[in-house]
Design an enzyme around this catalytic site. Structure first.
Site, PDB file in Angstrom:
ATOM      1  CE  LYS A   1     -15.547  -6.473  -2.084  1.00 20.16           C
ATOM      2  NZ  LYS A   1     -14.742  -7.641  -1.805  1.00 20.16           N
TER       3      LYS A   1
ATOM      4  CE  LYS B   1      -4.429  -1.643   1.539  1.00 24.74           C
ATOM      5  NZ  LYS B   1      -5.169  -2.164   2.678  1.00 24.74           N
TER       6      LYS B   1
ATOM      7  CE  LYS C   1      -8.649 -11.706  -4.624  1.00 27.19           C
ATOM      8  NZ  LYS C   1      -9.098 -11.675  -3.273  1.00 27.19           N
TER       9      LYS C   1
HETATM   10  P1  ATP Z   1     -11.483  -7.822  -3.658  1.00 29.55           P
HETATM   11  O1  ATP Z   1     -12.654  -8.628  -4.144  1.00 29.55           O
HETATM   12  O2  ATP Z   1     -11.761  -6.365  -3.655  1.00 29.55           O
HETATM   13  O3  ATP Z   1     -10.202  -8.217  -4.314  1.00 29.55           O
HETATM   14  P2  ATP Z   1     -11.443  -9.506  -1.488  1.00 29.55           P
HETATM   15  O4  ATP Z   1     -12.723 -10.090  -1.948  1.00 29.55           O
HETATM   16  O5  ATP Z   1     -10.166 -10.257  -1.568  1.00 29.55           O
HETATM   17  O6  ATP Z   1     -11.269  -8.124  -2.163  1.00 29.55           O
HETATM   18  P3  ATP Z   1     -11.511  -9.815   1.261  1.00 29.55           P
HETATM   19  O7  ATP Z   1     -12.345  -9.064   2.228  1.00 29.55           O
HETATM   20  O8  ATP Z   1     -10.059  -9.941   1.499  1.00 29.55           O
HETATM   21  O9  ATP Z   1     -11.705  -9.058  -0.052  1.00 29.55           O
HETATM   22  O10 ATP Z   1     -12.125 -11.258   1.019  1.00 29.55           O
HETATM   23  C1  ATP Z   1     -12.930 -11.899   1.950  1.00 29.55           C
HETATM   24  C2  ATP Z   1     -12.753 -13.387   1.806  1.00 29.55           C
HETATM   25  O11 ATP Z   1     -13.119 -13.804   0.494  1.00 29.55           O
HETATM   26  C3  ATP Z   1     -11.329 -13.865   2.018  1.00 29.55           C
HETATM   27  O12 ATP Z   1     -11.362 -15.020   2.820  1.00 29.55           O
HETATM   28  C4  ATP Z   1     -10.843 -14.176   0.624  1.00 29.55           C
HETATM   29  O13 ATP Z   1      -9.862 -15.189   0.612  1.00 29.55           O
HETATM   30  C5  ATP Z   1     -12.109 -14.631  -0.056  1.00 29.55           C
HETATM   31  N1  ATP Z   1     -12.048 -14.386  -1.510  1.00 29.55           N
HETATM   32  C6  ATP Z   1     -12.042 -13.186  -2.128  1.00 29.55           C
HETATM   33  N2  ATP Z   1     -11.990 -13.340  -3.466  1.00 29.55           N
HETATM   34  C7  ATP Z   1     -11.968 -14.678  -3.700  1.00 29.55           C
HETATM   35  C8  ATP Z   1     -11.914 -15.484  -4.882  1.00 29.55           C
HETATM   36  N3  ATP Z   1     -11.892 -14.940  -6.091  1.00 29.55           N
HETATM   37  N4  ATP Z   1     -11.918 -16.824  -4.767  1.00 29.55           N
HETATM   38  C9  ATP Z   1     -11.959 -17.404  -3.531  1.00 29.55           C
HETATM   39  N5  ATP Z   1     -12.006 -16.711  -2.378  1.00 29.55           N
HETATM   40  C10 ATP Z   1     -12.006 -15.363  -2.450  1.00 29.55           C
END
Ligand code: ATP
Ligand code: LTN
Length: 334
Positions: free
Chosen positions: A200, A116, A197
């Site tokens: 959002k 960051k 991955k």
């Molecule tokens: P962003 O979607 O903005 O990249 P994020 O979804 O990684 O953020 P987190 O709050 O870190 O945001 O995620 C919450 C949970 O969802 C974590 O346990 C993360 O591992 C899981 N997660 C997020 N995206 C994925 C994905 N594409 N596949 C599997 N698990 C996910």
């Protein structure tokens, strides 16, 4: 299982917007499976969310929305404690105590902090202190198990160090929490670039499916998903796009990937994508409908949050008062 045998599970997410099917299949669905046999706590970490630039009105809206999304995904508030971090006294108090035991170097070494700050934007001290607040979230409830994604592994290690340091400096107080890193949940990949991955925060909206996407939007996004050369519907190392769609389909249908592969022998990608689209539409339908119902029911949501905060507060006070006594604070008059 008696109440005393039940392990405490705690995990948290920042209220950053509408969740994707990656969050659901990779994380929340697994949390739901823990509800019956564990004491589960799910704080919505609004205090973590103000470490980066944000709009106050948005934060308030997103926090309430995330509670509704959690409930819609099956985190039944009768079976777990859903609460807002800033509603419970103890998170920042414990973070302060833990911070006074944590060397600055340890915080500066956190890769998420380094990532960051590498972008060159001005850095506030909350961002550096972020992992200590996270350690407090976990230790304040003596959580046994913390399900998190791979990216939180280092923060969990810091939490364990902080607990050990406190126990060693004062006396045995905290359990050392076990991380449960991305175990059974699928890693859902971007529909547009299956080497990354699904996220959002992707600039391309076609790369992800949100829990609230309308059926036609879902169908379109899946129809436009990147697939691989060849035409066989089969999972494999050189077929990341098809493998991702099979994994999404299996996540919603409950059938195995092999069963789905068998359904499409001799059929092409077009038929396959149509079928995936329908499975996702039907899988998300009850979630979207429940979300819409709960989100507008202000009285219900307020009740859930009030009960959640009261329950969490009772637990938090027990540990907080122990900690404050051990570090030498004069007992509070209550
Ligand atoms: P962003 O979607 O903005 O990249 P994020 O979804 O990684 O953020 P987190 O709050 O870190 O945001 O995620 C919450 C949970 O969802 C974590 O346990 C993360 O591992 C899981 N997660 C997020 N995206 C994925 C994905 N594409 N596949 C599997 N698990 C996910
Ligand atoms: N840093 C985590 C969110 C988080 C958390 C926690 C996760 C804050 N406190 C306590 C597990 C336990 C994230 O960004 N995913």
């Amino acid at each position: 299982m008696s109440d005393t045998d039940r392990k405490t599970v705690l995990t948290a997410a920042q209220p950053t917007g509408i969740l994707t099917i990656g969050n659901y299949l990779g994380a929340i669905k697994n949390w739901v499976s823990l509800l019956d046999d564990h004491d589960c706590l799910f704080p919505l970490v609004d205090m973590h969310a103000i470490t980066v630039p944000y709009e106050p009105a948005d934060l308030r809206k997103r926090t309430r929305s995330l509670v509704a999304q959690y409930i819609a995904c099956g985190l039944d508030p009768e079976k777990c404690t859903l609460f807002i971090q800033s509603h419970v006294v103890g998170h920042t108090e414990l973070a302060w105590v833990l911070g006074c035991l944590t060397p600055i170097g340890e915080l500066q070494r956190m890769t998420q902090f380094k990532d960051k700050t590498a972008k060159g934007a001005p850095i506030n001290s909350g961002l550096l202190f972020y992992p200590v607040l996270m350690a407090a979230d976990i230790l304040l409830y003596n959580a046994d198990i913390v399900p998190v994604g791979e990216d939180q592994k280092q923060h969990l290690e810091l939490t364990r160090n902080a607990a050990e340091r406190f126990n060693h400096t004062y006396s045995e107080t905290f359990k050392i929490p076990e991380p449960k890193i991305g175990t059974t949940g699928a890693r859902v990949l971007s529909l547009q670039d299956p080497t990354r991955k699904m996220s959002k925060s992707d600039d391309n909206q076609g790369a992800y499916i949100l829990l609230t996407d309308e059926p036609d939007v879902i169908r379109k996004k899946i129809a436009r998903a990147v697939t691989d050369s060849g035409s066989e519907v089969k999972s494999g190392p050189d077929k990341a796009g098809v493998a991702n769609l099979l994994s999404i389909m299996s996540g919603f249908s409950g059938k195995s990937i092999e069963e789905h592969e068998a359904e499409f022998v001799g059929k092409g990608y077009g038929d396959f994508k149509k079928a995936v689209g329908e499975v996702v539409v039907e899988g998300l339908r009850p979630i979207r409908e429940k979300f819409e119902e709960v989100e507008k029911d202000k009285g219900y949501l307020d009740g859930v949050l009030k009960a959640g905060a009261e329950n969490a507060q009772k637990k938090a006070y027990k540990i907080l008062s122990k900690v404050q006594r051990k570090v030498g604070f004069v007992e509070r008059f209550r």
